[in-house]
Design a protein around this motif. Sequence first.
Motif, PDB file in Angstrom:
ATOM      1  N   ASP A 196       8.340   2.076  10.781  1.00 21.92           N
ATOM      2  CA  ASP A 196       9.795   1.885  10.574  1.00 21.92           C
ATOM      3  C   ASP A 196      10.606   3.048  10.544  1.00 21.92           C
ATOM      4  O   ASP A 196      10.111   4.203  10.566  1.00 21.92           O
ATOM      5  N   ALA A 197      11.898   3.161  10.235  1.00 26.38           N
ATOM      6  CA  ALA A 197      12.737   4.374  10.195  1.00 26.38           C
ATOM      7  C   ALA A 197      12.462   5.042   9.110  1.00 26.38           C
ATOM      8  O   ALA A 197      12.762   6.337   9.064  1.00 26.38           O
ATOM      9  N   SER A 198      11.600   4.466   7.919  1.00 21.70           N
ATOM     10  CA  SER A 198      11.364   5.252   6.726  1.00 21.70           C
ATOM     11  C   SER A 198      10.061   5.936   6.794  1.00 21.70           C
ATOM     12  O   SER A 198       9.509   6.458   5.903  1.00 21.70           O
ATOM     13  N   CYS A 199       9.383   5.944   8.078  1.00 17.31           N
ATOM     14  CA  CYS A 199       8.006   6.609   8.344  1.00 17.31           C
ATOM     15  C   CYS A 199       6.860   5.781   7.930  1.00 17.31           C
ATOM     16  O   CYS A 199       5.571   6.176   7.821  1.00 17.31           O
ATOM     17  N   ALA A 200       7.048   4.593   7.062  1.00 16.67           N
ATOM     18  CA  ALA A 200       5.938   3.541   6.811  1.00 16.67           C
ATOM     19  C   ALA A 200       5.378   2.979   7.941  1.00 16.67           C
ATOM     20  O   ALA A 200       6.233   2.761   9.128  1.00 16.67           O
ATOM     21  N   GLY A 201       4.006   2.961   8.073  1.00 17.69           N
ATOM     22  CA  GLY A 201       3.565   2.207   9.099  1.00 17.69           C
ATOM     23  C   GLY A 201       2.193   2.207   9.048  1.00 17.69           C
ATOM     24  O   GLY A 201       1.472   2.719   8.058  1.00 17.69           O
ATOM     25  N   SER A 202       1.488   1.747  10.126  1.00 18.10           N
ATOM     26  CA  SER A 202      -0.093   2.041  10.289  1.00 18.10           C
ATOM     27  C   SER A 202      -0.310   2.408  11.660  1.00 18.10           C
ATOM     28  O   SER A 202       0.439   1.938  12.678  1.00 18.10           O
ATOM     29  N   PHE A 203      -1.024   3.456  11.970  1.00 13.70           N
ATOM     30  CA  PHE A 203      -1.185   4.095  13.243  1.00 13.70           C
ATOM     31  C   PHE A 203      -2.627   4.383  13.433  1.00 13.70           C
ATOM     32  O   PHE A 203      -3.359   4.663  12.468  1.00 13.70           O
ATOM     33  N   HIS A 204      -3.051   4.365  14.418  1.00 14.12           N
ATOM     34  CA  HIS A 204      -4.710   4.631  15.032  1.00 14.12           C
ATOM     35  C   HIS A 204      -4.551   5.511  16.163  1.00 14.12           C
ATOM     36  O   HIS A 204      -3.665   5.479  16.877  1.00 14.12           O
ATOM     37  N   SER A 205      -5.703   6.421  16.178  1.00 13.61           N
ATOM     38  CA  SER A 205      -6.001   7.279  17.378  1.00 13.61           C
ATOM     39  C   SER A 205      -7.363   7.262  17.597  1.00 13.61           C
ATOM     40  O   SER A 205      -8.264   7.029  16.607  1.00 13.61           O
ATOM     41  N   THR A 231      -7.398   6.278  11.539  1.00 13.18           N
ATOM     42  CA  THR A 231      -6.435   5.336  10.972  1.00 13.18           C
ATOM     43  C   THR A 231      -5.639   5.960  10.016  1.00 13.18           C
ATOM     44  O   THR A 231      -6.156   6.440   8.983  1.00 13.18           O
ATOM     45  N   ASP A 232      -4.228   5.845  10.194  1.00 18.59           N
ATOM     46  CA  ASP A 232      -3.356   6.447   9.196  1.00 18.59           C
ATOM     47  C   ASP A 232      -2.397   5.225   8.813  1.00 18.59           C
ATOM     48  O   ASP A 232      -1.791   4.810   9.694  1.00 18.59           O
ATOM     49  N   ASN A 233      -2.078   5.479   7.406  1.00 21.66           N
ATOM     50  CA  ASN A 233      -1.066   4.474   6.971  1.00 21.66           C
ATOM     51  C   ASN A 233      -0.025   5.174   5.841  1.00 21.66           C
ATOM     52  O   ASN A 233       0.079   5.141   4.881  1.00 21.66           O
ATOM     53  N   PRO A 234       0.897   5.992   6.726  1.00 29.45           N
ATOM     54  CA  PRO A 234       1.915   6.908   5.995  1.00 29.45           C
ATOM     55  C   PRO A 234       2.895   5.887   5.360  1.00 29.45           C
ATOM     56  O   PRO A 234       3.208   4.663   5.597  1.00 29.45           O
ATOM     57  N   SER A 235       3.384   6.365   4.067  1.00 26.48           N
ATOM     58  CA  SER A 235       4.379   5.662   3.573  1.00 26.48           C
ATOM     59  C   SER A 235       5.386   6.717   2.889  1.00 26.48           C
ATOM     60  O   SER A 235       5.047   7.879   2.747  1.00 26.48           O
ATOM     61  N   PRO A 236       6.590   6.462   2.674  1.00 21.29           N
ATOM     62  CA  PRO A 236       7.617   7.450   2.145  1.00 21.29           C
ATOM     63  C   PRO A 236       7.117   7.935   0.668  1.00 21.29           C
ATOM     64  O   PRO A 236       7.127   8.989   0.377  1.00 21.29           O
ATOM     65  N   THR A 237       6.389   7.134  -0.192  1.00 24.70           N
ATOM     66  CA  THR A 237       5.889   7.590  -1.316  1.00 24.70           C
ATOM     67  C   THR A 237       4.623   8.422  -1.249  1.00 24.70           C
ATOM     68  O   THR A 237       4.789   9.648  -1.908  1.00 24.70           O
ATOM     69  N   ARG A 238       3.866   8.215  -0.276  1.00 25.37           N
ATOM     70  CA  ARG A 238       2.762   9.558  -0.316  1.00 25.37           C
ATOM     71  C   ARG A 238       3.152  10.585   0.378  1.00 25.37           C
ATOM     72  O   ARG A 238       2.865  11.778  -0.043  1.00 25.37           O
ATOM     73  N   MET A 239       4.295  10.526   1.090  1.00 26.01           N
ATOM     74  CA  MET A 239       4.870  11.874   1.651  1.00 26.01           C
ATOM     75  C   MET A 239       5.769  12.690   0.795  1.00 26.01           C
ATOM     76  O   MET A 239       5.584  13.712   0.619  1.00 26.01           O
TER      77      MET A 239
END
Length: 249
Positions: A196-205, A231-239
């Motif tokens: 989403d626009a706040s950089c939260a999400g789930s991504f895989h490569s 697999t990465d699950n970034p969130s605004p809190t983690r960043m």
Amino acid sequence: MRILLPVFFLCLTSLSPARAASGDCGDAAALVQQAYPKAQKSADGASFTLVPHTSIASTLPESDAPFGLACKIWPAHDDLLLVAVPLIDSANGDHLHVGDIELLVVDRKSLRVRQRLLQPGLMTDDAIAIRKVEFDTGRYALAPEVTAFGLRIEMANHSQATPFTETDLRLYTVASDALRLVLDGLVVAGHGGEGDASCAGSFHSSQVSLAMSPARHHGYRDIIAVERSNTDNPSPTRMANASPIPASL
């Protein structure tokens, strides 16, 4: 030839697929004229047309545009040049691309085409667009006197919220004086996910590397595919809580 697909999961920090040397084309227009003697050259010399409406770009593409010629000297046979010719249907009226790829094995000195193979539909895309076409000349030694080369096609969408990229690999070799497909469309790299626009999400490569096995079937070595994925699950809190990287002294 049998393909073995053992899968191992390892963490990756970056993906960097090999790039082909498109500059090996040299005089691209001369290559096209030799391979397609009936093609009609455009007034500016930048393209050719095959009857009735197939377009061939004779100029090399700028940056990563995929619709010009792709060429690479074949290290296993350095007197030969590998050429991928996108054949685009110029009568297609929408914004999508419809077309084929013809692969040529060319004598570097005379530009004579030794072998050729038409691959229907490989230049056809839609919302997932073709971004890059390149040769892979890794040492794919299928047998003592048989070496394959690869063609990689990268496709991607244009979405930041749901990004998607994928690279397919096909392997070809010359056998009985004909160019033959020996591995069809194995996905060797990919990235996707949802955010989403706040950089939260789930991504895989993922990335797949190939190796030649000592085992043989029908005269060819088996191909072992090893997959590495992340697999990465970034969130605004983690960043926000991430430790800053100190500057180098």
